[in-house]
Design a protein around this motif. Structure first.
Motif, PDB file in Angstrom:
ATOM      1  N   ASP A 113     -35.324 -35.392  -3.542  1.00 40.93           N
ATOM      2  CA  ASP A 113     -34.887 -35.957  -4.827  1.00 40.93           C
ATOM      3  C   ASP A 113     -33.839 -35.060  -5.479  1.00 40.93           C
ATOM      4  OD1 ASP A 113     -36.611 -38.200  -4.721  1.00 40.93           O
ATOM      5  OD2 ASP A 113     -38.279 -36.966  -5.410  1.00 40.93           O
ATOM      6  N   PHE A 114     -33.992 -33.748  -5.340  1.00 43.00           N
ATOM      7  CA  PHE A 114     -32.992 -32.820  -5.862  1.00 43.00           C
ATOM      8  C   PHE A 114     -31.716 -32.880  -5.023  1.00 43.00           C
ATOM      9  CE2 PHE A 114     -36.761 -31.139  -7.886  1.00 43.00           C
ATOM     10  CZ  PHE A 114     -36.293 -30.687  -9.115  1.00 43.00           C
ATOM     11  N   VAL A 115     -31.860 -32.963  -3.716  1.00 38.23           N
ATOM     12  CA  VAL A 115     -30.692 -33.072  -2.839  1.00 38.23           C
ATOM     13  C   VAL A 115     -29.874 -34.301  -3.222  1.00 38.23           C
ATOM     14  CG1 VAL A 115     -29.920 -33.464  -0.463  1.00 38.23           C
ATOM     15  CG2 VAL A 115     -31.764 -31.828  -0.934  1.00 38.23           C
ATOM     16  N   TYR A 116     -30.558 -35.424  -3.385  1.00 40.40           N
ATOM     17  CA  TYR A 116     -29.869 -36.672  -3.753  1.00 40.40           C
ATOM     18  C   TYR A 116     -29.140 -36.526  -5.090  1.00 40.40           C
ATOM     19  CZ  TYR A 116     -29.212 -41.440  -5.456  1.00 40.40           C
ATOM     20  OH  TYR A 116     -28.668 -42.586  -5.981  1.00 40.40           O
ATOM     21  N   ALA A 117     -29.825 -35.961  -6.096  1.00 38.50           N
ATOM     22  CA  ALA A 117     -29.228 -35.831  -7.428  1.00 38.50           C
ATOM     23  C   ALA A 117     -28.030 -34.893  -7.413  1.00 38.50           C
ATOM     24  CB  ALA A 117     -30.275 -35.339  -8.425  1.00 38.50           C
ATOM     25  N   TRP A 118     -28.138 -33.770  -6.713  1.00 39.35           N
ATOM     26  CA  TRP A 118     -27.043 -32.802  -6.697  1.00 39.35           C
ATOM     27  C   TRP A 118     -25.832 -33.360  -5.949  1.00 39.35           C
ATOM     28  CZ3 TRP A 118     -28.578 -26.947  -6.463  1.00 39.35           C
ATOM     29  CH2 TRP A 118     -29.502 -26.682  -7.484  1.00 39.35           C
ATOM     30  N   THR A 158     -30.312 -28.354   0.817  1.00 41.91           N
ATOM     31  CA  THR A 158     -31.074 -28.935   1.919  1.00 41.91           C
ATOM     32  C   THR A 158     -32.552 -29.029   1.569  1.00 41.91           C
ATOM     33  OG1 THR A 158     -29.556 -27.869   3.483  1.00 41.91           O
ATOM     34  CG2 THR A 158     -31.644 -28.681   4.379  1.00 41.91           C
ATOM     35  N   ALA A 159     -33.160 -30.143   1.934  1.00 43.76           N
ATOM     36  CA  ALA A 159     -34.613 -30.278   1.815  1.00 43.76           C
ATOM     37  C   ALA A 159     -35.217 -29.779   3.122  1.00 43.76           C
ATOM     38  CB  ALA A 159     -34.999 -31.724   1.547  1.00 43.76           C
ATOM     39  N   VAL A 160     -35.753 -28.573   3.113  1.00 39.10           N
ATOM     40  CA  VAL A 160     -36.383 -28.004   4.308  1.00 39.10           C
ATOM     41  C   VAL A 160     -37.621 -28.824   4.660  1.00 39.10           C
ATOM     42  CG1 VAL A 160     -37.449 -25.939   5.296  1.00 39.10           C
ATOM     43  CG2 VAL A 160     -35.486 -25.725   3.750  1.00 39.10           C
ATOM     44  N   ASP A 161     -38.401 -29.135   3.646  1.00 39.15           N
ATOM     45  CA  ASP A 161     -39.508 -30.086   3.760  1.00 39.15           C
ATOM     46  C   ASP A 161     -39.719 -30.661   2.369  1.00 39.15           C
ATOM     47  OD1 ASP A 161     -41.251 -28.317   2.279  1.00 39.15           O
ATOM     48  OD2 ASP A 161     -41.645 -27.224   4.145  1.00 39.15           O
ATOM     49  N   ASP A 162     -40.762 -31.440   2.167  1.00 34.80           N
ATOM     50  CA  ASP A 162     -40.949 -32.119   0.877  1.00 34.80           C
ATOM     51  C   ASP A 162     -41.023 -31.151  -0.295  1.00 34.80           C
ATOM     52  OD1 ASP A 162     -40.848 -34.595   1.986  1.00 34.80           O
ATOM     53  OD2 ASP A 162     -42.992 -35.029   1.810  1.00 34.80           O
ATOM     54  N   HIS A 163     -41.520 -29.941  -0.059  1.00 38.73           N
ATOM     55  CA  HIS A 163     -41.756 -29.018  -1.166  1.00 38.73           C
ATOM     56  C   HIS A 163     -40.950 -27.726  -1.042  1.00 38.73           C
ATOM     57  CE1 HIS A 163     -45.538 -31.515  -1.040  1.00 38.73           C
ATOM     58  NE2 HIS A 163     -45.024 -31.784  -2.223  1.00 38.73           N
ATOM     59  N   THR A 164     -39.889 -27.756  -0.247  1.00 38.11           N
ATOM     60  CA  THR A 164     -39.030 -26.575  -0.081  1.00 38.11           C
ATOM     61  C   THR A 164     -37.572 -26.994  -0.171  1.00 38.11           C
ATOM     62  OG1 THR A 164     -40.699 -25.686   1.445  1.00 38.11           O
ATOM     63  CG2 THR A 164     -38.578 -24.537   1.321  1.00 38.11           C
ATOM     64  N   LEU A 165     -36.866 -26.444  -1.137  1.00 35.33           N
ATOM     65  CA  LEU A 165     -35.454 -26.753  -1.365  1.00 35.33           C
ATOM     66  C   LEU A 165     -34.635 -25.506  -1.099  1.00 35.33           C
ATOM     67  CD1 LEU A 165     -33.335 -28.832  -2.563  1.00 35.33           C
ATOM     68  CD2 LEU A 165     -33.709 -27.685  -4.766  1.00 35.33           C
ATOM     69  N   GLU A 166     -33.624 -25.627  -0.259  1.00 32.52           N
ATOM     70  CA  GLU A 166     -32.743 -24.498   0.044  1.00 32.52           C
ATOM     71  C   GLU A 166     -31.356 -24.765  -0.539  1.00 32.52           C
ATOM     72  OE1 GLU A 166     -32.441 -22.279   4.061  1.00 32.52           O
ATOM     73  OE2 GLU A 166     -30.683 -23.621   4.007  1.00 32.52           O
ATOM     74  N   SER A 184     -27.881 -31.818 -15.879  1.00 35.75           N
ATOM     75  CA  SER A 184     -27.126 -32.388 -14.757  1.00 35.75           C
ATOM     76  C   SER A 184     -27.758 -32.049 -13.411  1.00 35.75           C
ATOM     77  CB  SER A 184     -25.673 -31.900 -14.794  1.00 35.75           C
ATOM     78  OG  SER A 184     -25.599 -30.506 -14.581  1.00 35.75           O
ATOM     79  N   THR A 185     -28.608 -31.001 -13.372  1.00 35.00           N
ATOM     80  CA  THR A 185     -29.263 -30.609 -12.119  1.00 35.00           C
ATOM     81  C   THR A 185     -30.636 -31.245 -11.938  1.00 35.00           C
ATOM     82  OG1 THR A 185     -30.404 -28.649 -13.026  1.00 35.00           O
ATOM     83  CG2 THR A 185     -28.117 -28.354 -12.319  1.00 35.00           C
ATOM     84  N   PHE A 186     -31.037 -32.091 -12.875  1.00 35.43           N
ATOM     85  CA  PHE A 186     -32.367 -32.705 -12.784  1.00 35.43           C
ATOM     86  C   PHE A 186     -32.393 -33.751 -11.662  1.00 35.43           C
ATOM     87  CE2 PHE A 186     -33.498 -32.011 -17.582  1.00 35.43           C
ATOM     88  CZ  PHE A 186     -33.434 -30.654 -17.374  1.00 35.43           C
ATOM     89  N   PRO A 187     -33.552 -33.952 -11.036  1.00 36.47           N
ATOM     90  CA  PRO A 187     -33.636 -34.953  -9.969  1.00 36.47           C
ATOM     91  C   PRO A 187     -33.643 -36.366 -10.540  1.00 36.47           C
ATOM     92  CG  PRO A 187     -35.828 -34.133 -10.467  1.00 36.47           C
ATOM     93  CD  PRO A 187     -34.871 -33.324 -11.319  1.00 36.47           C
ATOM     94  N   VAL A 188     -33.223 -37.301  -9.720  1.00 32.70           N
ATOM     95  CA  VAL A 188     -33.367 -38.720 -10.057  1.00 32.70           C
ATOM     96  C   VAL A 188     -33.961 -39.425  -8.840  1.00 32.70           C
ATOM     97  CG1 VAL A 188     -31.524 -38.813 -11.783  1.00 32.70           C
ATOM     98  CG2 VAL A 188     -30.967 -39.216  -9.398  1.00 32.70           C
ATOM     99  N   ASN A 189     -34.586 -40.564  -9.091  1.00 31.78           N
ATOM    100  CA  ASN A 189     -35.289 -41.302  -8.044  1.00 31.78           C
ATOM    101  C   ASN A 189     -34.300 -42.238  -7.348  1.00 31.78           C
ATOM    102  OD1 ASN A 189     -36.916 -43.497  -6.808  1.00 31.78           O
ATOM    103  ND2 ASN A 189     -38.639 -42.382  -7.702  1.00 31.78           N
ATOM    104  N   GLN A 190     -33.947 -41.900  -6.114  1.00 28.87           N
ATOM    105  CA  GLN A 190     -32.919 -42.640  -5.379  1.00 28.87           C
ATOM    106  C   GLN A 190     -33.258 -44.120  -5.260  1.00 28.87           C
ATOM    107  OE1 GLN A 190     -32.064 -41.005  -1.532  1.00 28.87           O
ATOM    108  NE2 GLN A 190     -30.541 -42.565  -1.003  1.00 28.87           N
ATOM    109  N   LYS A 191     -34.512 -44.414  -4.962  1.00 33.22           N
ATOM    110  CA  LYS A 191     -34.939 -45.806  -4.779  1.00 33.22           C
ATOM    111  C   LYS A 191     -34.658 -46.632  -6.032  1.00 33.22           C
ATOM    112  CE  LYS A 191     -39.381 -46.562  -4.952  1.00 33.22           C
ATOM    113  NZ  LYS A 191     -40.820 -46.526  -4.563  1.00 33.22           N
ATOM    114  N   VAL A 192     -34.946 -46.061  -7.197  1.00 35.59           N
ATOM    115  CA  VAL A 192     -34.759 -46.765  -8.469  1.00 35.59           C
ATOM    116  C   VAL A 192     -33.282 -46.912  -8.800  1.00 35.59           C
ATOM    117  CG1 VAL A 192     -35.209 -46.654 -10.943  1.00 35.59           C
ATOM    118  CG2 VAL A 192     -37.015 -46.043  -9.326  1.00 35.59           C
TER     119      VAL A 192
END
Length: 536
Positions: A113-118, A158-166, A184-192
């Protein structure tokens, strides 16, 4: 203050849990936990990657949550991230995300979700004014992506896994973690976002991961929020129905506060001394990291010819009697300003700016001299127009400046408009001079000084200086950036792309039973999840 400790090759934990709305010893929660506060202008967007306004950012921090939040003093505390590691070369951050963070629709919040938002922020297709923030954060390939030279998938996140952001950055940046509290760095829900398109931020559609959900938004009238039962710390959320009312007339807003309809409102210009005497427990004046200026339009094609002459720009700035503005008009503890960066910014060392030490008589005399050299004076007055957004304080200052400039041979027309129109005109360089203010995105001088670089998304006056750009780029890798910041400020004083006027304080009426409003945080970033009402 709990600050994040950055140490190479160590897992970095935060000494305090995320701040919660917890009564202090001796406090009892009030039965009434509803809260109504004032907005001057309509919220242009509820989209974290699109919003640019200070008032909007407050709402973003309620509806969404980034990697880190701030405590009451401005120190970093966990948000979605509970800790991070930093590589030996200080260019790779590995964030560990909590496993109980959820979106308001029940979906888990993941690193993706952070990868998508950034990526969405940096993507030219989004056309975000804050795309440059990814570049300021030194995120790998951000500059090239924003310029359209590389695909967005090459952004260094990069999303290393669901709970690890690099996150990979191009050079060590000591204040990088501070930058992560920005909306501006907050996540957003891609599906929505993909399902609803431009309508994804409407009530009923918007899915956030913050402590509150959006119940109602009538543009230019009100925003209503309620607690998000899916928020990971929901059990510590105390305020219930929160309403933000848009009232363009500050005096009318104060009247409604005194009638009990609002719990918090800005004090109109000049009224703080009286209100402090009458309501000592409610009237406050505390430092706030914002600078108030008049911006000049220096755009080659659209800017007025007169403002291309630095002598004119200096004359206009010199002729403003800032002491009258802060002592006679505002009267709320604001400080006269002769530079751009707020003086209280952490680590900032104020340079010696020549005209700051002159008397106002000396400044006015020099202004007349410079205007005469540029070919203007009583026989050939300079005619200019100033745009400002609706506010009685902005109007009073504009009228005063009109008089200051009349003394040196300048006829100023003042042009009032609503906030959205005002900002749209600035972004399109459809102005001559414009009232402007910048509030720091994080507590470090670059948040101010980067704005006047050629690559800034907010350099609406189109000031350009190769030397200024060089200094600010060099500051990103400098062991001690303070001297470079001083040099940058000297360039602004010499080239004068802006007329500094004053540095802010937050001057407000706030009900005495309100707690957790972050008043000791220089950035004045507040979080509804930390606020509560106490019993009298």
């Amino acid at each position: 203050m709990n600050k994040l400790l950055v140490t190479t090759a160590l897992v970095i934990g935060l000494a305090l849990p995320s701040v919660a709305a917890t009564p202090q010893p001796g406090e009892t929660l009030a039965q009434n936990q509803n809260y109504t506060y004032w907005l001057l202008d309509a919220i242009k967007s509820m989209d974290p990657q699109i919003n640019t306004d200070v008032e909007g950012s407050g709402i973003m921090r309620s509806l969404f949550e980034g990697l880190y939040n701030e405590d009451q003093e401005g120190g970093l505390v966990p948000g979605v991230a509970t800790s991070h590691e930093l590589s030996d070369d200080k260019t790779t951050y590995t964030f560990h995300l909590r496993d109980n963070a959820k979106w308001s629709n029940g979906d888990p919040v993941t690193a993706q979700d952070f990868v998508y938002a950034w990526k969405r922020l940096a993507d030219p297709a989004t056309a975000s004014e804050y795309a440059w923030y990814m570049e300021l954060m030194q995120v790998a390939n951000a500059a090239e992506i924003i310029a359209g030279e590389k695909p967005v998938d090459e952004l260094g996140v990069t999303a290393v896994d669901d709970h690890t952001l690099e996150v990979k950055i191009t050079a060590p940046l000591p204040y990088f973690p501070k930058m992560l509290t920005h909306a501006s760095t907050f996540p957003v829900n891609q599906k929505v976002v993909e399902e609803f398109g431009d309508k994804w931020t409407e009530p009923g559609n918007l899915v956030g991961n913050g402590a509150y959900v959006l119940k109602e938004h009538i543009l230019g009238e009100k925003v209503v929020m309620e607690p998000n039962p899916e928020y990971w710390d929901h059990e510590n959320t105390v305020l219930q129905t929160v309403t933000a009312l848009t009232i363009n007339d500050n005096d009318a807003a104060l009247t409604r506060y005194l009638a009990g309809e609002l719990d918090r409102v800005q004090i109109p210009a000049g009224q703080y001394p009286r209100l402090k005497e009458e309501y000592p427990d409610e009237a406050i004046s505390v430092p706030q990291s914002c600078s108030y200026i008049y911006m000049y339009n220096l755009d080659e094609a659209k800017g007025p010819e007169a403002l291309k002459d630095v002598r004119v720009r200096k004359a206009l700035s010199y002729a403003i009697d800032r002491d009258i503005v802060v002592n006679n008009i505002l009267q709320g503890g604001q400080a006269p300003s002769y530079n751009w960066t707020h003086a209280a910014t952490e680590g900032f060392e104020m340079p010696e700016i020549d005209y700051a030490s002159w008397t106002q008589e000396e400044r006015t005399a020099k202004a007349k001299e410079l205007l005469a050299e540029a070919g203007y004076g009583p026989d050939n007055p300079l005619n200019l127009t100033l745009n400002y957004n609706t506010s009685e304080a902005h109007k009073k200052i504009a009228i005063a400046v009109q008089q200051f400039w009349k003394q040196i041979g300048v006829n100023l027309t003042i042009n009032n408009m609503e906030w959205k129109v005002h900002t749209d005109k600035m972004q399109n360089q459809d102005f001559e001079l414009a009232r402007y203010a910048w509030c720091g995105d994080y507590n470090e001088a670059s948040t101010y000084l980067d704005l006047f670089t050629s690559y800034s998304g907010h350099n609406n006056g189109k000031f350009f200086s190769e030397e200024y750009d060089r200094l600010m780029k060099e500051s990103k890798t400098a062991e001690k950036p303070a001297p470079l910041y001083q040099q940058a400020e000297q360039i602004l004083a010499e080239e004068m792309p802006l007329a500094p006027i004053y540095q802010y304080t937050k001057v407000e009426m706030i009900k005495p039973d309100i707690r957790g409003a972050g008043l000791t945080n220089l950035m004045q970033n507040w979080y509804l999840k930390d606020m509560y009402r106490v019993a009298n």
